[in-house]
Design a protein around this motif. Sequence first.
Motif, PDB file in Angstrom:
ATOM      1  N   UNK A  86      52.387   3.563  -7.899  1.00 28.88           N
ATOM      2  CA  UNK A  86      52.073   2.370  -7.368  1.00 28.88           C
ATOM      3  C   UNK A  86      50.671   1.684  -7.620  1.00 28.88           C
ATOM      4  N   UNK A  87      50.500   0.535  -7.639  1.00 29.71           N
ATOM      5  CA  UNK A  87      49.091  -0.092  -7.732  1.00 29.71           C
ATOM      6  C   UNK A  87      48.831  -0.820  -6.749  1.00 29.71           C
ATOM      7  N   UNK A  88      47.500  -0.395  -6.254  1.00 28.73           N
ATOM      8  CA  UNK A  88      47.007  -1.472  -4.967  1.00 28.73           C
ATOM      9  C   UNK A  88      45.513  -1.306  -5.015  1.00 28.73           C
ATOM     10  N   UNK A  89      44.994  -2.527  -4.356  1.00 28.52           N
ATOM     11  CA  UNK A  89      43.593  -2.296  -4.072  1.00 28.52           C
ATOM     12  C   UNK A  89      43.188  -0.965  -3.228  1.00 28.52           C
ATOM     13  N   UNK A  90      41.964  -0.329  -3.607  1.00 32.02           N
ATOM     14  CA  UNK A  90      41.989   0.717  -2.756  1.00 32.02           C
ATOM     15  C   UNK A  90      41.639   0.526  -1.413  1.00 32.02           C
ATOM     16  N   UNK A  91      41.150  -0.576  -0.875  1.00 38.71           N
ATOM     17  CA  UNK A  91      40.860  -1.034   0.287  1.00 38.71           C
ATOM     18  C   UNK A  91      42.265  -0.883   1.344  1.00 38.71           C
ATOM     19  N   UNK A  92      43.230  -1.181   0.486  1.00 41.82           N
ATOM     20  CA  UNK A  92      44.659  -0.928   1.290  1.00 41.82           C
ATOM     21  C   UNK A  92      44.936   0.555   1.661  1.00 41.82           C
ATOM     22  N   UNK A  93      44.615   1.433   0.927  1.00 38.80           N
ATOM     23  CA  UNK A  93      44.891   2.898   0.881  1.00 38.80           C
ATOM     24  C   UNK A  93      43.824   3.187   2.245  1.00 38.80           C
ATOM     25  N   UNK A  94      42.799   2.547   2.091  1.00 39.16           N
ATOM     26  CA  UNK A  94      41.787   3.036   3.260  1.00 39.16           C
ATOM     27  C   UNK A  94      42.574   2.640   4.647  1.00 39.16           C
ATOM     28  N   UNK A  95      43.064   1.551   4.731  1.00 35.46           N
ATOM     29  CA  UNK A  95      43.540   0.947   6.031  1.00 35.46           C
ATOM     30  C   UNK A  95      44.748   1.521   6.266  1.00 35.46           C
TER      31      UNK A  95
END
Length: 325
Positions: A86-95
């Motif tokens: 999946x793709x996502x901005x890394x900031x969302x993984x951090x959250x």
Amino acid sequence: MPRFTRTLLASTTAILMGAMALQAQAETRVTYKSASAGTAYYQMGVELAEAIREGTDGDVVVTLEESQGSVQNVMEVMARQGNYVFTTPPGLVKRALEGTGPFAERQNPRFAEIRGLFPIPAITMHFVLADEQGSDGGVVDLDALEGKEILIGQGTFGAREAQRYLELFELIDKVEVANASIGSGPDALKNGQIDAFVTASSFPTPNVIETAASMPISLVSLSDAQIEQTGAARQTIPAGTYAGIDEDVSTTSLPVIAYTTSAMDDDTAYALTRTFWERRDAMAEEAAWWGSITHDMVGNIVGTLHPGAMRYYDEAGIEIPDELR
């Protein structure tokens, strides 16, 4: 039918079925979830799937799934098994790892299983205006938005970021924000219903290409001080990317990463990562946005790299920050 013929036919059928079974077993199937159909990121998924197929001689088959956005992509980690990319901005993984933001009430231990693979083109802010004055090089300053009716959309990263910028630079009371979906921006601009729209996508983005091909446009270029004030990453849209834009445009962007989970085996993660980088230049010849990807963008990954991806980076001599190992 003679007995020999029947026996030969049966043997041939068994061999063919066995070969098909072996082929099915040899194929590694990967689900790729990025964005909704018709967007630049969905098109990237189509291009990436084809590149993986070609680069692995069909051994890895990537199936695209539509998505309503990056939050959904991360949320699905809770239920997905096997080869989920999946793709996502890394900031969302951090959250997700912190259990904050959209994940505050939906914390799950499976978020700790998220693993990075490789970067994809960044989400780039575009402020698009109808060029009524014949601006020099198709590039204008941020204050050109004053007094304009602007469509920024709703609920997306681009809409939130545009709202933040209008407030940050004290323009919110000097513009009129149109109440419509961002998808209607190009047509509304061409029809004179709005003066500008804001879109966030990798460049060159289809809706800006379409608009620039049908009417004169200008793009807002931010100053160094304004970019620093936003706290976002700098991004340059090169001159000539869009019709009539004859100067470089300075704007901001948000990194985007292709992630998987620890459920993916090392060999598959290795094959995906190696093929992505080996096919990057060929993809860029077909679609310019892939040309913006560089090795140092791996450093934008939040969390931990998948061991299979790490194996490729080490073999290729690509420097990786210690915190990703």
